[in-house]
Write an enzyme that holds these catalytic residues in place. Structure first.
Site, PDB file in Angstrom:
ATOM      1  N   HIS A 228       2.208   1.847  -3.208  1.00 25.50           N
ATOM      2  CA  HIS A 228       1.339   2.802  -3.888  1.00 25.50           C
ATOM      3  C   HIS A 228       1.931   4.211  -3.912  1.00 25.50           C
ATOM      4  O   HIS A 228       1.226   5.173  -4.207  1.00 25.50           O
ATOM      5  CB  HIS A 228      -0.034   2.839  -3.223  1.00 25.50           C
ATOM      6  CG  HIS A 228      -0.807   1.571  -3.385  1.00 25.50           C
ATOM      7  ND1 HIS A 228      -2.071   1.399  -2.876  1.00 25.50           N
ATOM      8  CD2 HIS A 228      -0.498   0.393  -4.001  1.00 25.50           C
ATOM      9  CE1 HIS A 228      -2.504   0.177  -3.171  1.00 25.50           C
ATOM     10  NE2 HIS A 228      -1.564  -0.445  -3.850  1.00 25.50           N
TER      11      HIS A 228
ATOM     12  N   ASP B 154       0.860  -1.192   0.000  1.00 21.69           N
ATOM     13  CA  ASP B 154       0.000   0.000   0.000  1.00 21.69           C
ATOM     14  C   ASP B 154       0.892   1.237   0.000  1.00 21.69           C
ATOM     15  O   ASP B 154       2.020   1.173  -0.480  1.00 21.69           O
ATOM     16  CB  ASP B 154      -0.955  -0.034   1.203  1.00 21.69           C
ATOM     17  CG  ASP B 154      -2.280   0.652   0.905  1.00 21.69           C
ATOM     18  OD1 ASP B 154      -2.261   1.850   0.592  1.00 21.69           O
ATOM     19  OD2 ASP B 154      -3.334  -0.006   0.984  1.00 21.69           O
TER      20      ASP B 154
END
Length: 259
Positions: free
Chosen positions: A103, A80
């Site tokens: 991310h 993430d």
């Protein structure tokens, strides 16, 4: 930790992005690896954070309602956000971060559920994003209010990043979201010295701003992102309701004034 000074600095000389930090190691957290909430005056450095690339919600460092932070010389490879900067955060300096997979570094999401959120005074410098899903991103929900302002991204290198530069005032991770006129105001965002490659088939630079509360004073200078696979796709830019200036930017951003 509330209003105390946190220092993790075993290696005061700093680290290099190509070497593992020599401080604390965090492995395979079930959720966020490090959370900073309601903290004033913290320095965090030399963290080595790793989780599988497909592990959900395994953010490296999450920051909320905090101010006067320095985060530097960290390696973050998760499923993430490498670093997520959330509501109520101000005056944060982030530098020398090796991010990827993951991310990227995100400001937001802000304004969820019609809430008022504020973020300002964020600096992200001298960092490297390797095969990240996103690069540097600001994301806000429709229907919210507040602001994200005085944000600087500089000295950034992308290596085969998917979506290197994003502002999304219409953030919605669900299949359907009702259109709303209010939005978190995004202004005074500067991109300087961002270079590298992208593997994305979508826009390399994507500014998707609100019809009613557009992004203002977006400044881009010395930004050059090429395709990592030029035989199969090229880099592109998408720009809606963003206002500002651009100098020496590739791919060109059509809604910013070139000078």
């Amino acid at each position: 930790m509330n209003k105390e000074r946190l220092m993790v600095e075993e290696n005061r000389g700093g680290t290099h992005l190509d070497h593992d930090p020599r401080g604390l190691k965090h492995r395979n957290s079930q959720k966020n690896h490090v959370s900073i909430d309601e903290c004033n005056g913290a320095t965090i450095s030399n963290l080595d954070i790793k989780a599988p690339a497909k592990s959900p919600n395994t953010d490296g460092i999450d920051i909320s309602a905090s101010t006067n932070l320095r985060i530097h010389d960290c390696l973050v490879a998760t499923g993430d956000d490498c670093i997520a900067i959330k509501a109520g955060t101000s005056n944060v300096q982030i530098s020398n971060i090796a991010c990827g997979p993951g991310h990227g570094i995100s400001i937001g999401s802000l304004g969820e559920g019609g809430g008022r959120d504020e973020v300002e005074g964020i600096s992200i410098t001298n960092s490297k994003f390797t095969r990240t899903e996103n690069g540097v991103r600001i994301k806000t929900w429709q229907g919210g209010s507040g602001f994200a302002k005085n944000i600087t991204f500089s000295g950034i290198t992308f290596v085969a990043a998917d979506n290197p530069i994003i502002i999304d005032q219409n953030y919605c991770p669900h299949q359907k979201c009702a259109a709303k006129s209010s939005a978190v105001k995004i202004s005074d965002v500067k991109y300087s010295g961002l270079h590298g490659t992208s593997i994305g088939k979508k826009a390399t630079i994507d500014f998707s701003c609100s019809n009613t509360v557009p992004c203002t004073n977006i400044v881009m200078d010395d930004v050059n992102i090429e395709s990592a696979d030029p035989r199969h796709h090229s880099t592109t830019a998408h720009c809606t309701n963003a206002h500002g200036t651009a100098h020496a930017v590739h791919p060109p951003v059509n809604c910013l004034i070139n000078h």
